[in-house]
Design a protein around this motif. Sequence first.
Motif, PDB file in Angstrom:
ATOM      1  N   PHE A   1       0.820  -1.338  -0.020  1.00  0.00           N
ATOM      2  CA  PHE A   1      -0.129   0.070   0.129  1.00  0.00           C
ATOM      3  C   PHE A   1       0.968   1.280  -0.011  1.00  0.00           C
ATOM      4  O   PHE A   1       0.926   1.884  -1.065  1.00  0.00           O
ATOM      5  CB  PHE A   1      -1.058   0.029   1.230  1.00  0.00           C
ATOM      6  CG  PHE A   1      -1.867   1.335   1.172  1.00  0.00           C
ATOM      7  CD1 PHE A   1      -2.634   1.477   0.311  1.00  0.00           C
ATOM      8  CD2 PHE A   1      -1.630   2.063   2.454  1.00  0.00           C
ATOM      9  CE1 PHE A   1      -3.467   2.774   0.424  1.00  0.00           C
ATOM     10  CE2 PHE A   1      -2.540   3.160   2.470  1.00  0.00           C
ATOM     11  CZ  PHE A   1      -3.365   3.658   1.397  1.00  0.00           C
ATOM     12  N   GLY A   2       1.479   1.477   1.136  1.00  0.00           N
ATOM     13  CA  GLY A   2       2.401   2.674   1.009  1.00  0.00           C
ATOM     14  C   GLY A   2       1.724   4.059   0.824  1.00  0.00           C
ATOM     15  O   GLY A   2       2.656   4.822   0.263  1.00  0.00           O
ATOM     16  N   GLY A   3       0.604   4.160   1.130  1.00  0.00           N
ATOM     17  CA  GLY A   3      -0.150   5.414   0.640  1.00  0.00           C
ATOM     18  C   GLY A   3      -0.155   5.893  -0.901  1.00  0.00           C
ATOM     19  O   GLY A   3      -0.752   5.125  -1.714  1.00  0.00           O
ATOM     20  N   THR A   4       0.662   6.802  -1.152  1.00  0.00           N
ATOM     21  CA  THR A   4       0.651   7.275  -2.677  1.00  0.00           C
ATOM     22  C   THR A   4       1.448   6.227  -3.282  1.00  0.00           C
ATOM     23  O   THR A   4       1.477   6.283  -4.808  1.00  0.00           O
ATOM     24  CB  THR A   4       1.337   8.689  -2.928  1.00  0.00           C
ATOM     25  OG1 THR A   4       2.443   8.518  -1.762  1.00  0.00           O
ATOM     26  CG2 THR A   4       0.571   9.731  -2.076  1.00  0.00           C
ATOM     27  N   PHE A   5       2.296   5.324  -2.933  1.00  0.00           N
ATOM     28  CA  PHE A   5       3.008   4.291  -3.565  1.00  0.00           C
ATOM     29  C   PHE A   5       1.984   3.519  -4.526  1.00  0.00           C
ATOM     30  O   PHE A   5       2.262   3.172  -5.648  1.00  0.00           O
ATOM     31  CB  PHE A   5       3.926   3.478  -2.683  1.00  0.00           C
ATOM     32  CG  PHE A   5       4.632   2.392  -3.276  1.00  0.00           C
ATOM     33  CD1 PHE A   5       5.854   2.509  -3.701  1.00  0.00           C
ATOM     34  CD2 PHE A   5       4.045   1.153  -3.529  1.00  0.00           C
ATOM     35  CE1 PHE A   5       6.561   1.504  -4.218  1.00  0.00           C
ATOM     36  CE2 PHE A   5       4.533  -0.042  -4.004  1.00  0.00           C
ATOM     37  CZ  PHE A   5       6.051   0.061  -4.442  1.00  0.00           C
ATOM     38  N   ALA A   6       0.831   3.073  -3.898  1.00  0.00           N
ATOM     39  CA  ALA A   6      -0.098   2.293  -4.474  1.00  0.00           C
ATOM     40  C   ALA A   6      -0.682   2.838  -5.643  1.00  0.00           C
ATOM     41  O   ALA A   6      -1.088   2.345  -6.500  1.00  0.00           O
ATOM     42  CB  ALA A   6      -1.177   1.828  -3.582  1.00  0.00           C
ATOM     43  N   VAL A   7      -0.580   4.197  -5.772  1.00  0.00           N
ATOM     44  CA  VAL A   7      -1.021   5.163  -6.932  1.00  0.00           C
ATOM     45  C   VAL A   7      -0.077   5.293  -8.029  1.00  0.00           C
ATOM     46  O   VAL A   7      -0.229   5.032  -9.238  1.00  0.00           O
ATOM     47  CB  VAL A   7      -1.547   6.393  -6.435  1.00  0.00           C
ATOM     48  CG1 VAL A   7      -2.093   7.234  -7.784  1.00  0.00           C
ATOM     49  CG2 VAL A   7      -2.747   6.166  -5.471  1.00  0.00           C
ATOM     50  N   LYS A   8       1.202   5.543  -7.477  1.00  0.00           N
ATOM     51  CA  LYS A   8       2.121   5.817  -8.290  1.00  0.00           C
ATOM     52  C   LYS A   8       2.897   4.555  -8.679  1.00  0.00           C
ATOM     53  O   LYS A   8       3.390   4.667 -10.240  1.00  0.00           O
ATOM     54  CB  LYS A   8       3.335   6.431  -7.660  1.00  0.00           C
ATOM     55  CG  LYS A   8       3.013   8.088  -7.100  1.00  0.00           C
ATOM     56  CD  LYS A   8       4.096   8.798  -6.359  1.00  0.00           C
ATOM     57  CE  LYS A   8       3.670  10.078  -5.979  1.00  0.00           C
ATOM     58  NZ  LYS A   8       4.721  10.932  -5.177  1.00  0.00           N
ATOM     59  N   PHE A   9       2.953   3.560  -8.326  1.00  0.00           N
ATOM     60  CA  PHE A   9       3.608   2.245  -8.403  1.00  0.00           C
ATOM     61  C   PHE A   9       2.366   0.947  -8.410  1.00  0.00           C
ATOM     62  O   PHE A   9       2.675   0.085  -7.936  1.00  0.00           O
ATOM     63  CB  PHE A   9       4.858   1.914  -8.033  1.00  0.00           C
ATOM     64  CG  PHE A   9       5.841   2.865  -7.834  1.00  0.00           C
ATOM     65  CD1 PHE A   9       6.631   3.345  -8.868  1.00  0.00           C
ATOM     66  CD2 PHE A   9       5.590   3.849  -6.780  1.00  0.00           C
ATOM     67  CE1 PHE A   9       7.620   4.182  -8.875  1.00  0.00           C
ATOM     68  CE2 PHE A   9       6.687   4.959  -6.742  1.00  0.00           C
ATOM     69  CZ  PHE A   9       7.819   4.921  -8.083  1.00  0.00           C
ATOM     70  N   GLU A  10       1.337   1.304  -9.227  1.00  0.00           N
ATOM     71  CA  GLU A  10       0.395   0.414  -9.062  1.00  0.00           C
ATOM     72  C   GLU A  10       0.534  -1.166  -9.493  1.00  0.00           C
ATOM     73  O   GLU A  10       0.268  -2.196  -8.663  1.00  0.00           O
ATOM     74  CB  GLU A  10      -0.944   0.703 -10.049  1.00  0.00           C
ATOM     75  CG  GLU A  10      -2.108  -0.185 -10.009  1.00  0.00           C
ATOM     76  CD  GLU A  10      -3.226   0.212 -10.832  1.00  0.00           C
ATOM     77  OE1 GLU A  10      -4.422  -0.559 -11.004  1.00  0.00           O
ATOM     78  OE2 GLU A  10      -3.225   1.226 -11.539  1.00  0.00           O
ATOM     79  N   PRO A  11       1.238  -1.512 -10.521  1.00  0.00           N
ATOM     80  CA  PRO A  11       1.525  -2.830 -10.757  1.00  0.00           C
ATOM     81  C   PRO A  11       2.342  -3.552  -9.609  1.00  0.00           C
ATOM     82  O   PRO A  11       1.885  -4.704  -9.184  1.00  0.00           O
ATOM     83  CB  PRO A  11       2.294  -2.734 -12.275  1.00  0.00           C
ATOM     84  CG  PRO A  11       2.117  -1.796 -12.834  1.00  0.00           C
ATOM     85  CD  PRO A  11       1.856  -0.799 -11.696  1.00  0.00           C
TER      86      PRO A  11
END
Length: 239
Positions: A173-183
């Motif tokens: 998840f990692g907050g914005t990590f899940a958005v920036k690095f979805e795969p």
Amino acid sequence: MTVEIFIPCFVDQLYPQVAFNMVKVLEKVGCKVSYNTNQTCCGQPAFNAGFWGESKDVCSKFMKDFAGADYIVAPSASCVGFVRNYYPKLFDTAANHKEVVALGQRTFELSDFLINVLKIDDVGASFNGKATYHDSCAGLRECNIKKEPRQLLSKVKGLELVEMQDVETCCGFGGTFAVKFEPISIAMADQKITNATDTKAEYLISTDMSCLMHIDGRNKHNNAGLQVMHLADVLASGW
């Protein structure tokens, strides 16, 4: 003992039962619980997105809202870790830096507060089922929480707790990590689910609903059959 509670944004909006169950547990062990309705966010989302100035404004409000509190308890190691570790960095040259550090020292995740402040590990809970536990990155690395939730869960009557492989690995998840690095984020969640289901556990428990929200999204997408539960929900069961 009077305890001020801080309810994270996503718990308030998406998982309010976690907050109610934390209050239930705290009252069960003899705490007088106070909730400041002026509270908003701890400032972490803006900070993680790079908006440090805006984050500092939100953090200042948090400090004002919880000024004078003996103890602040939250059902989120992520928020607690941010207050403890990053507030002092944001306010490193501020005149109130000592107050900022002291605020972090009074802020606790639920299991940390129960075990290390109240010295209580049995709240009289009972829950029949087989479960595995996920160490959130914030809980493990920012709040140094490892044994505390397991000690509490070991006292829950009827609960069988089994450890999964790579239990300390991030869920993705990692907050914005899940958005920036979805795969990458999806692959990490799928690996976590595989490790959890390999234990034959029915439930996946953690201190952080942010992790559980992410894992449960992939869990439902894959029809993996796991049920996710916050630690507070388990501790509030059976009484």
